[in-house]
Design a protein around this motif. Structure first.
Motif, mmCIF file in Angstrom:
data_model
loop_
_atom_site.group_PDB
_atom_site.id
_atom_site.type_symbol
_atom_site.label_atom_id
_atom_site.label_comp_id
_atom_site.label_asym_id
_atom_site.label_seq_id
_atom_site.Cartn_x
_atom_site.Cartn_y
_atom_site.Cartn_z
ATOM 1 N N LYS A 1 0.827 -1.212 0.000
ATOM 2 C CA LYS A 1 0.000 0.000 0.000
ATOM 3 C C LYS A 1 0.864 1.267 0.000
ATOM 4 O O LYS A 1 0.448 2.302 -0.536
ATOM 5 C CB LYS A 1 -0.956 -0.002 1.189
ATOM 6 N N HIS A 2 2.064 1.190 0.573
ATOM 7 C CA HIS A 2 2.914 2.376 0.636
ATOM 8 C C HIS A 2 3.286 2.875 -0.756
ATOM 9 O O HIS A 2 3.249 4.079 -1.029
ATOM 10 C CB HIS A 2 4.187 2.076 1.445
ATOM 11 N N ILE A 3 3.634 1.951 -1.658
ATOM 12 C CA ILE A 3 4.029 2.363 -3.004
ATOM 13 C C ILE A 3 2.794 2.789 -3.807
ATOM 14 O O ILE A 3 2.867 3.698 -4.639
ATOM 15 C CB ILE A 3 4.815 1.240 -3.730
ATOM 16 N N ALA A 4 1.636 2.150 -3.550
ATOM 17 C CA ALA A 4 0.408 2.535 -4.258
ATOM 18 C C ALA A 4 0.010 3.960 -3.890
ATOM 19 O O ALA A 4 -0.386 4.756 -4.753
ATOM 20 C CB ALA A 4 -0.719 1.562 -3.918
ATOM 21 N N VAL A 5 0.115 4.298 -2.604
ATOM 22 C CA VAL A 5 -0.230 5.648 -2.153
ATOM 23 C C VAL A 5 0.805 6.656 -2.653
ATOM 24 O O VAL A 5 0.461 7.768 -3.077
ATOM 25 C CB VAL A 5 -0.351 5.691 -0.614
ATOM 26 N N ALA A 6 2.085 6.274 -2.606
ATOM 27 C CA ALA A 6 3.140 7.168 -3.083
ATOM 28 C C ALA A 6 2.961 7.474 -4.571
ATOM 29 O O ALA A 6 3.123 8.630 -5.003
ATOM 30 C CB ALA A 6 4.503 6.535 -2.837
ATOM 31 N N ILE B 1 5.768 1.319 -10.145
ATOM 32 C CA ILE B 1 6.128 2.579 -10.806
ATOM 33 C C ILE B 1 5.974 2.443 -12.321
ATOM 34 O O ILE B 1 5.468 3.342 -12.996
ATOM 35 C CB ILE B 1 7.574 2.972 -10.435
ATOM 36 N N ALA B 2 6.400 1.285 -12.858
ATOM 37 C CA ALA B 2 6.290 1.044 -14.299
ATOM 38 C C ALA B 2 4.832 1.046 -14.746
ATOM 39 O O ALA B 2 4.515 1.491 -15.860
ATOM 40 C CB ALA B 2 6.944 -0.286 -14.656
ATOM 41 N N LEU C 1 -5.608 8.618 1.607
ATOM 42 C CA LEU C 1 -4.340 8.653 2.336
ATOM 43 C C LEU C 1 -3.296 9.445 1.556
ATOM 44 O O LEU C 1 -3.437 9.697 0.366
ATOM 45 C CB LEU C 1 -3.824 7.237 2.590
ATOM 46 N N THR C 2 -2.245 9.794 2.255
ATOM 47 C CA THR C 2 -1.067 10.388 1.631
ATOM 48 C C THR C 2 0.148 9.700 2.231
ATOM 49 O O THR C 2 0.032 8.940 3.199
ATOM 50 C CB THR C 2 -0.978 11.903 1.920
ATOM 51 N N VAL C 3 1.301 9.955 1.667
ATOM 52 C CA VAL C 3 2.529 9.379 2.215
ATOM 53 C C VAL C 3 2.718 9.821 3.654
ATOM 54 O O VAL C 3 3.151 9.053 4.506
ATOM 55 C CB VAL C 3 3.746 9.796 1.361
#
Length: 355
Positions: free
Chosen positions: A43-48, A120-121, A183-185
């Motif tokens: 979830k951290h990378i999805a939100v970022a 990211i890709a 959410l945000t980072v």
């Protein structure tokens, strides 16, 4: 003649090999426990990426769950490719991995060094200016509009499945992934207790006024499935509520009379409430202490979902018991399954559908 026969045999064998190797996107199913572990992991990378690009985290997370089979697909494990992104001819100069998909030959897929790189890709794929004629309109939508994004992805031809958008929406609503879009980072730096308010545990809430409890985590066969799968559960003796009905867990060694004695209930009534005729108790399943309801209603009506995605091995009774719905009512809402078991991945309506 013999040569022609050999050619036909070769073609037949090739088709059978492809059929056996090809993943079936229409009959997907998700394991809620594994899916929630997957969400916690990525979830951290999805939100970022949502902060960076505007792609809803719920959409990215649901696509990752669906495309990678909660991270258990060959592509996800071997190539760290969670979104099925292909090589794209000479565009991709990195490592590659070939697997069967919906083509007549094995397709070339990109290999990434990490799952995060794959996330990211995925963003860069949708942001590619050369694909703006297909995906550009999506970025005009609000990041909270997960339904618009899901339908837009299917309309733009992201996937060949005719039920792709419905599957994404079902996953988002089933797992409440839409919460990620708020959410945000910075918010993800909250304490564990604060995050728990955003992502509540999957189990039912425990009545803290109860006299007794068992807090040891126990690994048991999945009580809401007929397949030989195991889950970790805390089999508390506390009463809890499912669909606004008092319920308890079946403990190891329990029979209906011992449950009735423990909670001072009539065993015959429990037998009727839980529709146990011809069925055996499973450790960890819910036993309702009062009549089940005609349909499912989440305690927070704003979050209520009226569908369930069938997991492997689930029967209509399993689903009725999971949500505290009378079996005959559940069958009435899903008449096609009165005389046949539902397949993994299909949607089961938990209340009457509006026409």
């Amino acid at each position: 003649m013999q040569r022609i026969l050999l050619i036909w045999i070769g073609i037949f064998c090739l088709q059978i090999t492809q059929l056996l190797a090809k993943p079936c996107s229409e009959d997907f199913f998700i394991d809620d426990v594994k899916a929630r572990f997957y969400v916690e992991k990525y979830k951290h990378i999805a939100v970022a990426e949502m902060d960076r690009t505007g792609i809803p985290a719920s959409i990215k997370m649901a696509q990752g769950i669906l495309e990678s089979g909660v991270g258990e697909s060959e592509l996800a494990n071997v190539a760290n490719n969670h979104f099925g992104i292909k090589c794209g001819g000479e565009v991709w100069q990195g490592a590659t991995h070939y697997v069967w998909d919906d083509e007549v030959v094995k397709s070339c897929f990109r290999v990434y060094e990490s799952a995060e790189e794959s996330y990211i890709a995925h963003s860069e794929f949708l942001l590619n200016p050369k694909k703006a004629f297909r995906y550009g309109v999506l970025f005009e939508l609000e990041k909270h509009d997960y339904k618009g994004w899901a339908k837009g992805l299917q309309k733009s031809g992201y996937a060949t499945s005719k039920t792709y958008s419905k599957n994404l929406i079902a996953i988002i609503e089933r797992l409440e992934l839409y919460k990620l879009d708020y959410l945000t980072v910075e918010v993800l730096a909250l304490t564990e207790d604060e995050l728990a308010n955003i992502f509540p545990k999957t189990g039912p809430e425990v009545d803290l006024n109860a006299e007794d409890t068992t807090t040891t985590t126990t690994r048991i066969p999945d009580p809401f499935s007929s397949v030989l799968d195991s889950v970790d559960m805390v089999l508390t003796l506390y009463q809890f509520r499912v669909n606004d009905i008092d319920a308890v867990y079946v403990q190891p060694g329990d029979d209906l009379q011992s449950i009735a004695d423990r909670y001072r209930k009539n065993a015959k009534k429990l037998y009727c409430y839980n529709e146990l005729k011809g069925r055996e108790l499973k450790v960890g399943q819910y036993i309702f202490l009062d009549k089940k309801r005609n349909y499912y209603q989440h305690s927070d009506t704003k979050k209520s979902s009226n569908i369930h995605i069938v997991n492997k091995g689930q029967s209509m009774y399993d689903i009725a018991q999971l949500y505290g719905i009378k079996l005959r009512k559940l069958l009435k809402y899903n008449k096609v399954y009165r005389h046949q078991a539902p397949r993994p991945g299909v949607q089961i309506f938990l209340k009457k559908q509006k026409r």
